[in-house]
Design a protein around this motif. Structure first.
Motif, PDB file in Angstrom:
ATOM      1  N   PHE A 215      -4.162  -2.732   4.311  1.00 34.17           N
ATOM      2  CA  PHE A 215      -3.566  -1.399   4.403  1.00 34.17           C
ATOM      3  C   PHE A 215      -2.486  -1.364   5.470  1.00 34.17           C
ATOM      4  O   PHE A 215      -1.395  -0.834   5.254  1.00 34.17           O
ATOM      5  N   ARG A 216      -2.790  -1.927   6.635  1.00 34.08           N
ATOM      6  CA  ARG A 216      -1.808  -1.939   7.721  1.00 34.08           C
ATOM      7  C   ARG A 216      -0.551  -2.708   7.316  1.00 34.08           C
ATOM      8  O   ARG A 216       0.568  -2.298   7.610  1.00 34.08           O
ATOM      9  N   THR A 217      -0.748  -3.841   6.650  1.00 32.90           N
ATOM     10  CA  THR A 217       0.390  -4.645   6.220  1.00 32.90           C
ATOM     11  C   THR A 217       1.248  -3.874   5.227  1.00 32.90           C
ATOM     12  O   THR A 217       2.480  -3.824   5.346  1.00 32.90           O
ATOM     13  N   ALA A 218       0.591  -3.265   4.224  1.00 37.13           N
ATOM     14  CA  ALA A 218       1.328  -2.513   3.217  1.00 37.13           C
ATOM     15  C   ALA A 218       2.049  -1.322   3.838  1.00 37.13           C
ATOM     16  O   ALA A 218       3.208  -1.031   3.490  1.00 37.13           O
ATOM     17  N   ALA A 219       1.386  -0.618   4.776  1.00 44.06           N
ATOM     18  CA  ALA A 219       1.982   0.575   5.377  1.00 44.06           C
ATOM     19  C   ALA A 219       3.274   0.259   6.108  1.00 44.06           C
ATOM     20  O   ALA A 219       4.206   1.075   6.124  1.00 44.06           O
ATOM     21  N   TRP A 224       8.852   5.500   5.724  1.00 41.54           N
ATOM     22  CA  TRP A 224       8.136   6.450   6.569  1.00 41.54           C
ATOM     23  C   TRP A 224       7.631   7.671   5.800  1.00 41.54           C
ATOM     24  O   TRP A 224       6.624   8.278   6.163  1.00 41.54           O
ATOM     25  N   ASP A 225       8.341   8.035   4.702  1.00 37.19           N
ATOM     26  CA  ASP A 225       7.949   9.222   3.961  1.00 37.19           C
ATOM     27  C   ASP A 225       7.013   8.910   2.787  1.00 37.19           C
ATOM     28  O   ASP A 225       6.752   9.761   1.944  1.00 37.19           O
ATOM     29  N   SER A 226       6.483   7.685   2.716  1.00 34.22           N
ATOM     30  CA  SER A 226       5.513   7.344   1.669  1.00 34.22           C
ATOM     31  C   SER A 226       4.160   7.974   1.989  1.00 34.22           C
ATOM     32  O   SER A 226       3.914   8.428   3.110  1.00 34.22           O
ATOM     33  N   VAL A 227       3.274   7.994   1.003  1.00 37.68           N
ATOM     34  CA  VAL A 227       1.943   8.561   1.204  1.00 37.68           C
ATOM     35  C   VAL A 227       1.207   7.808   2.314  1.00 37.68           C
ATOM     36  O   VAL A 227       0.502   8.407   3.133  1.00 37.68           O
TER      37      VAL A 227
END
Length: 343
Positions: A215-219, A224-227
């Motif tokens: 999750f951290r990698t994908a985020a 910045w405005d993604s879910v």
């Protein structure tokens, strides 16, 4: 990520409006788990080394959530915002460190199945993890600092991205060692109840940590405005809740309950008798063992210096032609409970 283009009315540093109360609840839950770790592993089973990293991780999480709760009411406080983000970012890898040590103790318990010197599992992985954590913490501090320049924030995000990929690579390497050891134990018929609990616990913990790391990698690759970045629920669902579950799994099955506090106690090759031996000794200099933990050079040159004392205890394994030296000869451990039957 946070600190880039915050929403109107939210404050200066959060992208989303942080919910009140949830961080307090998690701070309390992690504090309870941490005290339980101290009681279970340190005090009840007196395994201080196993019991060190688990409460330490809980303490970091507790501090991070306390600051996050305060920051949810003071969203314009840059120092609090950065401190909470960094603490909550670096806490999960501490659970990795705990897993390294738990697995190391499992290897000490079945030394004849260890693919690597048990003492080098923790030192090798924790050193690499430490370097990655320094990189990640530095990058996270830069990435969430709204007062930094765009170039500095980008450099911080790049550092975090690299560190996360390194963590994923180390995770795969560690999991490979777990699976290899598991396979060897089952094949040799020494995969008793203790080892089942430890290995399945490690698999569950590794899976939860992997979920968080993915999750951290994908985020960090989403805008910045993604879910993943503009809403709060993903970080709770994919990071905070899994880490809380991970901590409480270790409470339900405290590792020190299933592994001897004395690392010299091992299970003889008959799969039933626990003996206190001399400990797995690697006579090579520490620096060489760190660079070559698998002793590849020794395997190639057939000069492996591993002390195979489990072949000299006369229990379940072939007896040597000559008697072992006093240094190598294991002694029967009354504390271990000779003739303990594997569950």
């Amino acid at each position: 990520m946070s600190g880039v283009a915050p929403q109107e009315g939210v404050g200066n540093y959060f992208i989303y409006k942080p919910v009140h109360g949830a961080s307090t609840a998690f701070a309390v839950l992690f504090a309870i788990s941490g005290f339980a770790h101290i009681w279970q592993n340190n005090l009840k089973y007196r395994s201080y080394r196993i019991g060190f990293l688990l409460p330490w991780a809980s303490l970091i999480f507790t501090a991070g959530f306390v600051l996050r709760e305060y920051g949810s009411y003071h969203t314009d406080n840059l120092g609090i915002f950065i401190a909470s983000q960094v603490l909550l970012f670096v806490a999960p890898p501490v659970y990795n460190g705990a897993n390294y040590f738990i697995f190391s103790r499992a290897l000490y318990y079945l030394p004849y199945l260890s693919p690597i010197h048990p003492g080098r599992v923790w030192s090798t992985f924790i050193t690499l993890d430490g370097l990655v954590d320094i990189m990640a913490g530095n990058g996270a501090a830069r990435a969430v600092n709204a007062g930094a320049s765009e170039a500095e924030r980008k450099a911080g995000m790049d550092l975090v991205k690299v560190s996360l990929f390194l963590l994923l690579g180390m995770f795969l390497a560690f999991t490979f060692l777990n699976v290899q050891f598991h396979y060897r134990a089952r094949r040799r018929g020494v995969f008793n109840y203790r080892m089942k609990v430890i290995m399945y616990e490690l698999y569950a913990s590794n899976l939860l940590i992997l979920l968080r790391n993915c999750f951290r990698t994908a985020a960090f690759f989403y805008p910045w405005d993604s879910v993943a970045n503009s809403q709060e629920w993903p970080v709770w669902v994919f990071e905070f809740v899994p880490m809380l579950i991970n901590s409480y799994i270790m409470n339900v099955y405290p590792p020190a309950k299933y592994l001897p506090a004395n690392h010299k106690v091992y299970l003889a090759v008959d799969g039933e008798t626990e003996i206190e031996g001399p400990g797995l000794i690697d006579k090579r200099p520490f620096l060489i063992t760190f660079v070559d933990p698998f002793d590849v050079v020794g395997i190639i040159t057939k000069k492996d210096q591993k002390n195979r004392y489990w072949l000299k205890d006369g229990i379940g394994g072939p007896l040597p032609e000559t008697q072992p030296s006093a240094e190598e000869a294991p002694v029967i451990s009354h504390e271990a409970g000779v003739q303990k039957t594997a569950g």
